[in-house]
Design a protein around this motif. Structure first.
Motif, PDB file in Angstrom:
ATOM      1  N   GLU A  97       6.103   4.582   4.940  1.00  0.00           N
ATOM      2  CA  GLU A  97       6.858   4.149   6.118  1.00  0.00           C
ATOM      3  C   GLU A  97       8.252   3.682   5.720  1.00  0.00           C
ATOM      4  O   GLU A  97       9.245   3.997   6.395  1.00  0.00           O
TER       5      GLU A  97
ATOM      6  N   SER B  10       0.849  -1.193   0.000  1.00  0.00           N
ATOM      7  CA  SER B  10       0.000   0.000   0.000  1.00  0.00           C
ATOM      8  C   SER B  10       0.881   1.237   0.000  1.00  0.00           C
ATOM      9  O   SER B  10       2.087   1.162   0.280  1.00  0.00           O
TER      10      SER B  10
ATOM     11  N   GLU C 227       0.672   3.584   2.185  1.00  0.00           N
ATOM     12  CA  GLU C 227       1.050   3.824   3.578  1.00  0.00           C
ATOM     13  C   GLU C 227       2.323   3.055   3.933  1.00  0.00           C
ATOM     14  O   GLU C 227       3.224   3.595   4.597  1.00  0.00           O
ATOM     15  N   GLU C 228       2.402   1.806   3.516  1.00  0.00           N
ATOM     16  CA  GLU C 228       3.605   1.022   3.778  1.00  0.00           C
ATOM     17  C   GLU C 228       4.808   1.627   3.053  1.00  0.00           C
ATOM     18  O   GLU C 228       5.919   1.661   3.596  1.00  0.00           O
TER      19      GLU C 228
END
Length: 291
Positions: A210, A204, A206-207
């Motif tokens: 990060e 994703s 979001e990953e």
């Protein structure tokens, strides 16, 4: 000598020697039948493809005491006319030609098949004006990786990482085992130092964010649709630009020769293909001795 041959380690000759030992562990009964009369054999190509694997083919016959003369350069596109085209001649004792025949053909057929797919993928990228890298993966045959990676090189593709020591690739199991992407990247950097790149597989945006924040050098967007891939990659590139970060974006996960063009977004730096080695059709070669 084929220009890519300079990439090969000196140990590849020992690999060939071991393969010959595997094929002739005791008596060579067929060789006994034909004897040691000097013969000439013709190598025919019977299906279209890119010629690759010449140094391996040559080394097989060097070790069996034969000499090979090529009519085509490695990397050439072979298009058989009337069913087949002669691409090389092998000279030597009949017994020794046949001693190396099957091993040499097996290597040439698979290496040429991989080079052919790599060339087709690179051609698709060129037609789409895709400036990124077309790469293979580590989904290679145990014991045969050097030949398969060599075929990628001849075909014009990037070999990606050669082995587990070449680059750190953190996949879902690494993340689950350490608790988070951040933990995995930090532990990897503590061991790998500054000289080895770290890549993180992400499911994703979001990953991916990060991973970038943790210090990853490469973010792999895995199993995205082409549309979602383009949107996510574009967003990540904008994020990196605003934060003065240089991060490569790789597209991967089930991408095939048929679907490759759909993933060639300007925001993608690398497209990797397990299909470059998995299920690849071989180029058809045969070796014939005539009276």
């Amino acid at each position: 000598m084929a220009k890519h041959a300079a990439l090969l380690p000196t140990t590849f000759a020992r690999t060939i020697e071991n393969w010959l030992v595997e094929d002739i562990p005791s008596f060579d009964y067929g060789g006994y039948v034909v004897g040691d009369d000097e013969k000439e054999a013709t190598l025919y190509c019977k299906s279209p493809g890119i010629l690759a694997g010449v140094p391996f083919f040559n080394e097989v016959f060097r070790q069996t005491g034969c000499t090979v003369f090529w009519s085509f350069e490695e990397g050439a596109e072979i298009i058989p006319q009337s069913g087949r085209v002669a691409v090389a001649q092998v000279h030597g004792p009949a017994r020794r030609i046949l001693m190396g025949e099957r091993l040499a053909l097996n290597i040439l057929a698979r290496c040429s098949g991989i080079a052919s797919r790599a060339r087709r993928l690179r051609s698709i990228a060129d037609q789409k004006a895709f400036a990124g890298v077309i790469a293979g993966t580590r989904k290679t045959t145990p014991g045969f990786r050097l030949v398969e990676k060599y075929g990628m090189e001849v075909g014009g593709a990037d070999t990606h990482r050669m082995d587990l020591s070449t680059m750190v690739m953190l996949k879902d199991n690494h993340v689950w085992a350490t608790g988070s992407i951040t933990n995995a990247v930090m532990r990897a950097r503590s061991a790998a130092g500054f000289s080895i790149k770290i890549e993180v597989e992400c499911q994703s945006e979001e990953e991916a964010l990060e991973a970038i924040a943790a210090g990853a050098d490469i973010v792999m967007l895995d199993n995205f649709t082409p549309e979602d891939m383009a949107v996510c990659a574009t967003s990540l590139k904008a994020h990196c630009l605003s934060n003065h970060r240089q991060v490569l974006i790789e597209a991967s996960g089930g991408i095939t020769e048929e679907t490759a063009a759909n993933f060639m977004s300007p925001a993608i730096d690398i497209i990797s293909f397990g299909a470059m080695t998995q299920g690849v059709p071989h180029v058809d070669f045969s070796l014939k001795i005539y009276p």
